[in-house]
Design an enzyme around this catalytic site. Sequence first.
Site, mmCIF file in Angstrom:
data_model
loop_
_atom_site.group_PDB
_atom_site.id
_atom_site.type_symbol
_atom_site.label_atom_id
_atom_site.label_comp_id
_atom_site.label_asym_id
_atom_site.label_seq_id
_atom_site.Cartn_x
_atom_site.Cartn_y
_atom_site.Cartn_z
ATOM 1 N N LYS A 210 -6.349 5.218 -1.886
ATOM 2 C CA LYS A 210 -4.951 5.650 -1.784
ATOM 3 C C LYS A 210 -4.851 7.182 -1.749
ATOM 4 O O LYS A 210 -3.892 7.725 -1.186
ATOM 5 C CB LYS A 210 -4.140 5.088 -2.954
ATOM 6 C CG LYS A 210 -3.989 3.565 -2.935
ATOM 7 C CD LYS A 210 -3.237 3.018 -1.728
ATOM 8 C CE LYS A 210 -2.678 1.620 -1.987
ATOM 9 N NZ LYS A 210 -2.020 1.041 -0.825
ATOM 10 N N SER B 207 0.893 4.245 -1.431
ATOM 11 C CA SER B 207 -0.170 4.682 -2.325
ATOM 12 C C SER B 207 -0.024 3.919 -3.635
ATOM 13 O O SER B 207 0.479 2.788 -3.663
ATOM 14 C CB SER B 207 -0.066 6.202 -2.529
ATOM 15 O OG SER B 207 -1.071 6.645 -3.411
HETATM 16 N N1 LIG Z 1 2.278 -4.669 -6.416
HETATM 17 C C1 LIG Z 1 1.842 -3.621 -7.101
HETATM 18 O O1 LIG Z 1 1.726 -3.651 -8.342
HETATM 19 C C2 LIG Z 1 1.495 -2.340 -6.386
HETATM 20 C C3 LIG Z 1 1.210 -1.207 -7.165
HETATM 21 C C4 LIG Z 1 0.842 -0.023 -6.524
HETATM 22 C C5 LIG Z 1 0.779 0.027 -5.149
HETATM 23 N N2 LIG Z 1 1.074 -1.084 -4.423
HETATM 24 C C6 LIG Z 1 0.949 -1.012 -2.962
HETATM 25 O O2 LIG Z 1 2.131 -1.454 -2.331
HETATM 26 C C7 LIG Z 1 1.804 -2.071 -1.078
HETATM 27 C C8 LIG Z 1 2.485 -3.429 -0.973
HETATM 28 O O3 LIG Z 1 2.026 -4.200 -2.072
HETATM 29 P P1 LIG Z 1 2.531 -5.684 -2.412
HETATM 30 O O4 LIG Z 1 2.366 -5.815 -3.866
HETATM 31 O O5 LIG Z 1 3.833 -5.965 -1.769
HETATM 32 O O6 LIG Z 1 1.363 -6.534 -1.686
HETATM 33 P P2 LIG Z 1 1.331 -8.106 -1.295
HETATM 34 O O7 LIG Z 1 2.219 -8.877 -2.168
HETATM 35 O O8 LIG Z 1 -0.143 -8.453 -1.277
HETATM 36 O O9 LIG Z 1 1.854 -8.108 0.216
HETATM 37 C C9 LIG Z 1 1.061 -7.483 1.208
HETATM 38 C C10 LIG Z 1 1.528 -7.845 2.600
HETATM 39 O O10 LIG Z 1 0.489 -7.434 3.524
HETATM 40 C C11 LIG Z 1 0.012 -8.580 4.272
HETATM 41 N N3 LIG Z 1 -1.430 -8.449 4.444
HETATM 42 C C12 LIG Z 1 -2.383 -8.456 3.478
HETATM 43 N N4 LIG Z 1 -3.591 -8.360 4.021
HETATM 44 C C13 LIG Z 1 -3.426 -8.287 5.373
HETATM 45 C C14 LIG Z 1 -4.301 -8.204 6.483
HETATM 46 N N5 LIG Z 1 -5.630 -8.186 6.328
HETATM 47 N N6 LIG Z 1 -3.774 -8.138 7.725
HETATM 48 C C15 LIG Z 1 -2.431 -8.171 7.899
HETATM 49 N N7 LIG Z 1 -1.546 -8.264 6.891
HETATM 50 C C16 LIG Z 1 -2.048 -8.327 5.645
HETATM 51 C C17 LIG Z 1 0.404 -9.796 3.425
HETATM 52 O O11 LIG Z 1 0.623 -10.971 4.218
HETATM 53 P P3 LIG Z 1 -0.562 -12.030 4.516
HETATM 54 O O12 LIG Z 1 -1.251 -12.277 3.233
HETATM 55 O O13 LIG Z 1 0.162 -13.233 5.075
HETATM 56 O O14 LIG Z 1 -1.425 -11.384 5.548
HETATM 57 C C18 LIG Z 1 1.739 -9.343 2.821
HETATM 58 O O15 LIG Z 1 2.795 -9.566 3.721
HETATM 59 C C19 LIG Z 1 0.260 -2.139 -1.029
HETATM 60 O O16 LIG Z 1 -0.248 -1.111 -0.215
HETATM 61 C C20 LIG Z 1 -0.149 -1.934 -2.460
HETATM 62 O O17 LIG Z 1 -1.432 -1.334 -2.581
HETATM 63 C C21 LIG Z 1 1.439 -2.275 -5.005
#
Ligand SMILES: NC(=O)c1ccc[n+]([C@@H]2O[C@H](COP(=O)([O-])OP(=O)(O)OC[C@H]3O[C@@H](n4cnc5c(N)ncnc54)[C@H](OP(=O)(O)O)[C@@H]3O)[C@@H](O)[C@H]2O)c1
Length: 235
Positions: A143, A125
Amino acid sequence: MDTGKTFLLIGGSHGIGLALTQQLTARGHQVIVLSRTPGGVQAMPNVTHHTFDVLKDDFPAEVLPAALHGLVYLPGSINLRGFSSIKPEQFRDELEINCIGAIRCIQASLKTLKQHAGSSIVLFSTVAAGLGMPFHSSIAAAKGAVEGLTRALAAELAPGIRVNCIAPSLTDTPLAEKLLNTEEKREASAQRHPLKRVGSAEEIAALAAFLLSDDAAWITGQILHADGGMSAIKS
Ligand SMILES: NC(=O)c1ccc[n+]([C@@H]2O[C@H](COP(=O)([O-])OP(=O)(O)OC[C@H]3O[C@@H](n4cnc5c(N)ncnc54)[C@H](OP(=O)(O)O)[C@@H]3O)[C@@H](O)[C@H]2O)c1
């Protein structure tokens, strides 16, 4: 210490997911990663990567082993926009990547997760689902659905499968790049948090690794707030 387990990480190739893949393999686990690109897991020992776009492709059931110890769903979005400018389709798109994608992957993996008593599902979330923040309506709506899904699934799948959710605040990953790509933005974001910095992928991954482990065997249906104090403290 538990070791030698097999986990499925949808989105284990970048950001928090990549850090989690690294932490799990370092503990002797096998990790199956599904994502659009291999990113940082290319040629990583004890990891198999399969190309999969959760928005377009059928779930590749053939890559699942006979039994899974856990599933983590990481694809998500950060789109900050004024409510009046967001089209209904854009709300739908956010729901699709954050929640419906998770539902599809869990439904396809449920039989294999049920092969192990005490297997674990971890969803993601955001701090903005529990704390009202301007310009966050589309991500908060999506979320919020993930948080409701977490509790309902935890009830329905107990006692065999635990289901928990992590709600981070801003974390230094490719997803957050646009919000952190200058020193000024990084400092302003840091100052909004009681702990005066943004999170790291490794910190959030460590919480996910804990939720997957036997150390969390009595925890289910929870939303865990890893947010530098943002959701609970006024500084
Ligand atoms: N970073 C933040 O500030 C933050 C804050 C609050 C919540 N969150 C949550 O935490 C979670 C992880 O975030 P993160 O920052 O690690 O994200 P990220 O850096 O964008 O990584 C996301 C992962 O998901 C994969 N992905 C994205 N779109 C996809 C698709 N259509 N099909 C299959 N795989 C897909 C990406 O690989 P590919 O691009 O190679 O597909 C990557 O491995 C998310 O749900 C995000 O909403 C993050």
